[in-house]
Design a protein around this motif. Structure first.
Motif, PDB file in Angstrom:
ATOM      1  N   VAL A 274       7.539   4.795 -11.755  1.00 50.33           N
ATOM      2  CA  VAL A 274       6.302   4.408 -12.494  1.00 50.33           C
ATOM      3  C   VAL A 274       6.084   3.163 -12.603  1.00 50.33           C
ATOM      4  N   LEU A 275       7.045   2.255 -12.924  1.00 56.59           N
ATOM      5  CA  LEU A 275       7.118   0.964 -12.928  1.00 56.59           C
ATOM      6  C   LEU A 275       6.587   0.463 -11.483  1.00 56.59           C
ATOM      7  N   LEU A 276       7.288   0.951 -10.456  1.00 62.17           N
ATOM      8  CA  LEU A 276       6.949   0.429  -8.966  1.00 62.17           C
ATOM      9  C   LEU A 276       5.430   0.670  -8.826  1.00 62.17           C
ATOM     10  N   TYR A 277       4.926   1.975  -9.200  1.00 66.54           N
ATOM     11  CA  TYR A 277       3.482   2.254  -9.125  1.00 66.54           C
ATOM     12  C   TYR A 277       2.786   1.307  -9.961  1.00 66.54           C
ATOM     13  N   ASN A 278       2.926   1.045 -11.091  1.00 70.00           N
ATOM     14  CA  ASN A 278       2.157   0.362 -12.133  1.00 70.00           C
ATOM     15  C   ASN A 278       2.026  -1.028 -11.791  1.00 70.00           C
ATOM     16  N   ILE A 279       2.986  -1.864 -11.452  1.00 70.37           N
ATOM     17  CA  ILE A 279       3.152  -3.145 -10.767  1.00 70.37           C
ATOM     18  C   ILE A 279       2.371  -3.289  -9.765  1.00 70.37           C
ATOM     19  N   THR A 280       2.425  -2.467  -8.806  1.00 68.04           N
ATOM     20  CA  THR A 280       1.554  -2.451  -7.633  1.00 68.04           C
ATOM     21  C   THR A 280       0.096  -2.251  -7.989  1.00 68.04           C
ATOM     22  N   GLN A 281      -0.504  -1.244  -8.443  1.00 73.88           N
ATOM     23  CA  GLN A 281      -1.816  -0.988  -8.675  1.00 73.88           C
ATOM     24  C   GLN A 281      -2.526  -1.916  -9.686  1.00 73.88           C
ATOM     25  N   VAL A 282      -1.731  -2.287 -10.861  1.00 76.97           N
ATOM     26  CA  VAL A 282      -2.374  -3.269 -11.760  1.00 76.97           C
ATOM     27  C   VAL A 282      -2.616  -4.534 -11.112  1.00 76.97           C
ATOM     28  N   THR A 283      -1.568  -4.917 -10.136  1.00 74.00           N
ATOM     29  CA  THR A 283      -1.704  -6.388  -9.645  1.00 74.00           C
ATOM     30  C   THR A 283      -2.912  -6.178  -8.534  1.00 74.00           C
ATOM     31  N   PHE A 284      -2.865  -5.230  -8.061  1.00 69.89           N
ATOM     32  CA  PHE A 284      -4.076  -4.953  -7.097  1.00 69.89           C
ATOM     33  C   PHE A 284      -5.320  -5.083  -7.696  1.00 69.89           C
ATOM     34  N   ARG A 285      -5.725  -4.202  -8.736  1.00 66.97           N
ATOM     35  CA  ARG A 285      -6.979  -4.114  -9.472  1.00 66.97           C
ATOM     36  C   ARG A 285      -7.234  -5.547 -10.101  1.00 66.97           C
ATOM     37  N   GLN A 286      -6.291  -6.459 -10.585  1.00 66.78           N
ATOM     38  CA  GLN A 286      -6.691  -7.703 -11.376  1.00 66.78           C
ATOM     39  C   GLN A 286      -7.107  -8.542 -10.307  1.00 66.78           C
ATOM     40  N   ARG A 287      -6.124  -8.484  -8.869  1.00 59.59           N
ATOM     41  CA  ARG A 287      -6.773  -9.385  -7.786  1.00 59.59           C
ATOM     42  C   ARG A 287      -8.158  -9.346  -7.261  1.00 59.59           C
ATOM     43  N   ILE A 288      -8.555  -8.066  -7.142  1.00 56.03           N
ATOM     44  CA  ILE A 288      -9.770  -7.861  -6.639  1.00 56.03           C
ATOM     45  C   ILE A 288     -11.047  -7.741  -7.468  1.00 56.03           C
TER      46      ILE A 288
ATOM     47  N   ALA B 194       0.908  -1.063   0.047  1.00 55.56           N
ATOM     48  CA  ALA B 194      -0.037   0.109  -0.042  1.00 55.56           C
ATOM     49  C   ALA B 194       0.987   1.115  -0.346  1.00 55.56           C
ATOM     50  N   ARG B 195       1.852   1.162   0.729  1.00 56.99           N
ATOM     51  CA  ARG B 195       2.782   2.415   0.875  1.00 56.99           C
ATOM     52  C   ARG B 195       3.560   2.626  -0.382  1.00 56.99           C
ATOM     53  N   ALA B 196       3.979   1.669  -1.272  1.00 56.61           N
ATOM     54  CA  ALA B 196       4.584   1.763  -2.449  1.00 56.61           C
ATOM     55  C   ALA B 196       3.951   2.956  -3.242  1.00 56.61           C
ATOM     56  N   ILE B 197       2.600   3.006  -3.187  1.00 56.69           N
ATOM     57  CA  ILE B 197       1.808   3.853  -4.039  1.00 56.69           C
ATOM     58  C   ILE B 197       2.126   5.260  -3.978  1.00 56.69           C
ATOM     59  N   PRO B 198       1.723   5.704  -2.678  1.00 56.46           N
ATOM     60  CA  PRO B 198       2.373   7.109  -2.613  1.00 56.46           C
ATOM     61  C   PRO B 198       3.748   7.546  -2.614  1.00 56.46           C
ATOM     62  N   VAL B 199       4.521   6.544  -2.290  1.00 55.29           N
ATOM     63  CA  VAL B 199       6.003   6.735  -2.360  1.00 55.29           C
ATOM     64  C   VAL B 199       6.457   7.201  -3.886  1.00 55.29           C
ATOM     65  N   SER B 200       6.082   6.072  -4.827  1.00 54.39           N
ATOM     66  CA  SER B 200       6.122   6.437  -5.945  1.00 54.39           C
ATOM     67  C   SER B 200       5.778   7.320  -6.544  1.00 54.39           C
ATOM     68  N   ALA B 201       4.392   7.902  -6.470  1.00 54.60           N
ATOM     69  CA  ALA B 201       3.738   9.072  -6.803  1.00 54.60           C
ATOM     70  C   ALA B 201       4.532  10.278  -6.503  1.00 54.60           C
ATOM     71  N   ILE B 202       5.149  10.384  -5.279  1.00 48.00           N
ATOM     72  CA  ILE B 202       5.888  11.583  -4.775  1.00 48.00           C
ATOM     73  C   ILE B 202       7.062  11.651  -5.760  1.00 48.00           C
ATOM     74  N   ALA B 203       7.849  10.463  -5.872  1.00 49.81           N
ATOM     75  CA  ALA B 203       9.123  10.593  -6.576  1.00 49.81           C
ATOM     76  C   ALA B 203       8.855  11.014  -8.024  1.00 49.81           C
ATOM     77  N   PHE B 204       7.789  10.289  -8.920  1.00 50.67           N
ATOM     78  CA  PHE B 204       7.827  10.764 -10.275  1.00 50.67           C
ATOM     79  C   PHE B 204       7.237  11.926 -10.406  1.00 50.67           C
ATOM     80  N   GLY B 205       6.647  12.474  -9.153  1.00 48.34           N
ATOM     81  CA  GLY B 205       5.929  13.913  -9.555  1.00 48.34           C
ATOM     82  C   GLY B 205       7.185  14.774  -9.504  1.00 48.34           C
TER      83      GLY B 205
END
Length: 422
Positions: free
Chosen positions: A337-351, A295-306
C-alpha cells in the motif's frame, strides 16, 4: 562545478537541511503517533467497555469517515480559497477538544455509544479539512523536485507511527484504561498545531477575481480528476479497494477480541509488527521504482495487496497460526500500500496546477473515502446477518477484484508516469 560547490548544492536540495519542513514534519510525526493510539483505544472502549454489537461498531466506523462523503467535495473548493496551513491548525485544535470530551464523560460515568458517534463525526469533519490541506500544502513548502522525497518521508513517519502507536496504545490501555489513553492523542494534536504555527510557507491565497461559484469550482476539480485516464483508473481501483477493505477492517476489533480471543495488547502488537512493512515500503519505494518503473509499480502493488487480503479471514480457519498469519498479512499489505500510495500521490501532485490542488485531492478523497461510511454500515449489517468471518471474506474478494482496473490498462506499457503538460 567544483566538488565543494556540488556538495553545497546537494545540501541545499536535501530536506534534512530544511528547518521549515522539519518543523512541520516533527509535528505530524507526533500527531500520527497519537492518532494510532486512539485508533486502537476507541474500538477497545466500544467493544470491551460499552459492549458494542456488530451493528454499533459499523455505525461507529461509519461516523468516523462519513465526512468524506458529506463535506468532502465542498471542502476542496473552500480549502483552495484559504491558507492551507491555517486550516490544518484549526483542524488540530478541533480534534483535540473533541477527543478530550471522551475521558471526561467516562470519568463522570456518563459515557455512552452515542457520545462516541458524535465525537467521531466531529473528528471526521476536522480530518477531512486537515487531510485535504495536508496533501495540498507540500508544493508550497518544498521545491517540485523534492515532492517525491517529502512524500516518502511523510509516509515513512506515518508507518513509524503505525509501528509504535498500537503497541504504545495497547500498553497504555493495560495501564490506565482506554479512555485515559486517548489523552495522549489530545496532547499530540496540540503539539502538531504548535509545529504548524512555527512553520512558514510561500502559499499565496487565490485572488477574489480568480474564484467561480462553488458548484462550478467543485465540477472543475472532478473534471480534472476524471479527465485524466490514468488518474481515473487509479481512483477506481482505490475506491473499490477502500470499500472492500473497510468491510473487513470495521469488524476487525470484534474478530480479534471476540472471535480469536486476543487481548488489546496482542491486538496492538499485531498492528505494530504489520506496520513494519509500511516503513520498509516507504524506504524501498524509490529503489523499486528505479528497477521496474514508476508506472508499473501501480499494478504490481495492487496485485500484491489484493492477494494478501485473503490472509485475514484465513486466520479463522487456522487459529493455531493466526498470530503469525495476521502479522504477515499486515506486513505485506502495509508494504505494498505504501508503494502504491507514494507513487500515485506524487504523480497527481506533480501534474496538478497549484490552483486545483485542494479540489483535486478533495475530489479523489470524496470518491475513495466517501465509499467507506457506506462500507462500514454494510459491514455492520452483513456481520449481523452472515457473521464476522463471511463478511471479511467478501471484503477480501473485493480487494482482489479492485486491482483489475490498473492491471488491465496502459500502466504496463509505460515506465515513467507523465509530468504536467504531457
Amino acid at each position: 562545478m567544483s566538488q565543494s560547490e556540488l556538495r553545497e548544492t546537494r545540501a541545499e536540495r536535501s530536506l534534512w537541511r530544511d528547518g521549515n519542513f522539519l518543523t512541520m514534519w516533527s509535528g505530524q510525526a507526533l500527531a500520527q503517533l497519537g492518532s494510532q493510539v486512539t485508533e486502537l483505544a476507541i474500538p477497545v472502549l466500544a467493544v470491551l467497555l460499552l459492549n458494542a454489537t456488530e451493528l454499533e461498531v459499523g455505525f461507529l466506523n461509519a461516523a468516523g469517515v462519513a465526512a468524506f462523503l458529506v463535506v468532502g467535495l465542498p471542502a476542496g473548493a473552500w480549502i483552495d480559497r484559504m491558507r492551507k496551513r491555517h486550516v490544518m491548525i484549526w483542524a488540530d485544535a478541533v480534534r483535540a477538544v473533541a477527543l478530550a470530551a471522551l475521558p471526561l464523560l467516562w470519568w463522570a460515568g456518563l459515557l455512552e455509544m452515542w457520545h462516541l458517534y458524535a465525537v467521531a463525526i466531529v473528528i471526521g469533519v476536522a480530518t477531512v479539512f486537515f487531510d485535504v490541506s495536508y496533501q495540498s500544502i507540500l508544493p508550497s513548502l518544498v521545491r517540485p523536485q523534492q515532492i517525491a522525497e517529502a512524500n516518502g518521508k511523510l509516509q515513512a513517519t506515518y508507518e513509524m507511527a503505525n509501528i509504535g502507536g498500537p503497541a504504545i496504545g495497547g500498553w497504555l490501555i493495560g495501564i490506565v484504561a482506554a479512555p485515559l489513553a486517548i489523552l495522549t492523542t489530545v496532547g499530540t494534536y496540540l503539539a502538531s498545531a504548535v509545529a504548524l504555527l512555527l512553520t512558514r510557507d510561500h502559499e499565496q491565497p487565490r485572488a477574489a477575481d480568480d474564484r467561480a461559484p462553488m458548484l462550478r469550482e467543485i465540477g472543475e476539480g472532478m473534471r480534472w480528476v476524471f479527465g485524466n485516464p490514468l488518474l481515473r483508473r487509479i481512483v477506481t481501483t482505490t475506491g473499490i479497494f477502500n470499500f472492500s477493505h473497510t468491510l473487513s477492517m470495521t469488524l476487525l476489533p470484534i474478530f480479534l477480541l471476540r472471535e480469536l480471543g486476543l487481548s488489546p495488547a496482542a491486538m496492538g502488537v499485531i498492528f505494530s509488527l504489520g506496520a513494519v512493512g509500511g516503513l520498509a515500503g516507504a524506504i524501498a519505494t524509490p529503489h523499486i521504482v528505479r528497477v521496474i518503473g514508476e508506472a508499473r509499480a501501480i499494478p504490481v502493488s495492487a496485485i500484491a495487496f489484493g492477494v494478501v487480503a485473503c490472509f485475514l479471514p484465513l486466520a479463522a480457519t487456522f487459529p493455531a497460526v493466526a498470530f503469525p498469519l495476521l502479522v504477515a498479512q499486515g506486513f505485506v499489505a502495509s508494504f505494498t500500500v505504501l508503494l502504491y500510495n507514494i507513487t500515485q500521490v506524487t504523480f497527481r501532485q506533480r501534474i496538478t496546477p497549484s490552483r486545483l490542488l485542494g479540489r483535486m485531492n478533495a475530489s479523489i478523497r470524496f470518491c475513495v473515502y466517501g465509499v467507506m461510511p457506506l462500507a462500514a454500515l454494510a459491514a455492520g449489517g452483513l456481520g449481523t446477518w452472515l457473521g464476522v468471518v463471511p463478511t471479511m471474506w467478501i471484503g477480501a474478494i473485493g480487494e482482489v477484484l479492485a486491482a483489475l482496473f490498473v492491471i488491465v490498462g496502459p500502466f504496463w506499457a509505460l515506465r515513467a508516469l507523465p509530468d504536467a503538460g504531457e
